[in-house]
Design an enzyme around this catalytic site. Structure first.
Site, PDB file in Angstrom:
ATOM      1  N   GLU A  92       0.874  -1.324   0.174  1.00 12.65           N
ATOM      2  CA  GLU A  92      -0.031   0.195   0.031  1.00 12.65           C
ATOM      3  C   GLU A  92       0.799   1.303  -0.060  1.00 12.65           C
ATOM      4  OE1 GLU A  92      -3.720   0.321   1.800  1.00 12.65           O
ATOM      5  OE2 GLU A  92      -4.184  -2.094   1.248  1.00 12.65           O
ATOM      6  N   HIS A 149      -5.154   2.443   0.320  1.00 13.97           N
ATOM      7  CA  HIS A 149      -4.181   3.497  -0.335  1.00 13.97           C
ATOM      8  C   HIS A 149      -4.053   2.448  -1.888  1.00 13.97           C
ATOM      9  CE1 HIS A 149      -3.314   4.150   3.700  1.00 13.97           C
ATOM     10  NE2 HIS A 149      -2.971   5.310   3.406  1.00 13.97           N
ATOM     11  N   LYS A 176     -10.424   5.789   6.152  1.00 12.43           N
ATOM     12  CA  LYS A 176      -9.671   6.475   5.006  1.00 12.43           C
ATOM     13  C   LYS A 176      -9.384   5.715   3.914  1.00 12.43           C
ATOM     14  CE  LYS A 176      -4.698   7.899   4.922  1.00 12.43           C
ATOM     15  NZ  LYS A 176      -3.481   7.692   5.341  1.00 12.43           N
TER      16      LYS A 176
END
Length: 259
Positions: A92, A149, A176
């Site tokens: 990530e 991510h 997130k």
């Protein structure tokens, strides 16, 4: 439909995350205890709200006693600053890879110290591992950010929303996602997904960003679209597209004043 009536901000020390201006966070990225101590001292003087320790940069990350010792040193320097502990995996965009059992052990050990305010747990771990880490963190009054991510692309809007919703379902205190734009329309996709998440699904704070220079606008407009924390840079940025903190603060203030 707005979910604002059921929205639950996260209160960490003196900060309320999920209300008002996005909170400014800066990452510590030193590879040794000495470097981290130096960086922490520099942050004492900076106009920031939060600090993240990116422990994947730390060369002794596999020695839990050195991690907790260094954490104590950082905490001594920044006693009242909300602190996020993050091991970002190589897949990530991080600097290092740990086995899933070592990843869980590291985060459990740190959450158990009570010295950090939040730990970052990646969404694409086993659900049982994530649940175990949330349970340990919450036992020690530590909040959990569940993150994802994508350094290669921007998934479709529905997929971005789906990942944020999954993080909520798993029990994140804050969700997130960070994605890489290939075009300006990718940046709009991320902002649109964030706005729809805010209006229709989010019952807790989220952090979203489109990375690199193209995505820089997304680091500035959180108050408008719904992202509660933005990551800035003091010396070395920990991700592409971060804005220097002094400039970030003045832009956030300007946007806030005109909303």
């Amino acid at each position: 439909m707005s979910n604002s009536h059921t929205f639950k901000p996260v209160r960490v020390k003196h900060l309320t995350i999920g209300e008002g201006k996005p909170k400014i966070c800066v990452s510590l990225t030193g590879s040794t205890t000495e470097q981290l101590v130096e960086e922490a001292h520099a942050l004492k003087l900076a106009d920031i709200d939060m600090v993240e320790w990116r422990v994947d940069f730390f060369e002794q990350v596999e020695q839990l006693d050195m991690v907790t010792h260094t954490l104590e040193r950082i905490r001594d320097i920044l006693p009242s600053t909300p602190l996020i502990f993050t091991f970002r995996s190589a897949k990530e965009g991080g600097q290092y890879e740990l086995s899933s059992s070592d990843y869980v052990a590291l985060n459990q050990a740190v959450a158990s110290t009570g010295e950090v305010d939040l730990i970052d747990v990646e969404l694409f771990n086993e659900a049982t591992d994530i649940e175990q880490l949330i349970a340990t963190a919450h036992q020690h009054d530590t909040f959990v950010i569940i993150s994802n991510h994508d350094f290669h692309q921007t998934p479709p809007k529905e997929e971005i929303i789906s990942r944020l919703c999954r993080a909520q379902q798993l029990g994140a205190d804050i969700t997130k996602i960070a994605v890489m734009p290939q075009s300006s329309s990718d940046v709009i996709t991320l902002l649109d997904a964030t706005n729809t998440m805010k209006e229709q699904h989010a019952d807790r704070p989220m952090i979203t960003m489109s990375m690199a220079g193209k995505g820089m606008i997304s680091r500035l407009t959180g108050e408008l679209f719904g992202s509660a924390i933005t990551f800035g840079a003091i010396q070395k940025s920990s991700a592409p597209g971060q804005v220097p903190v002094s400039e970030l603060r003045s832009i956030l203030n300007m946007l806030h004043a005109n909303l």
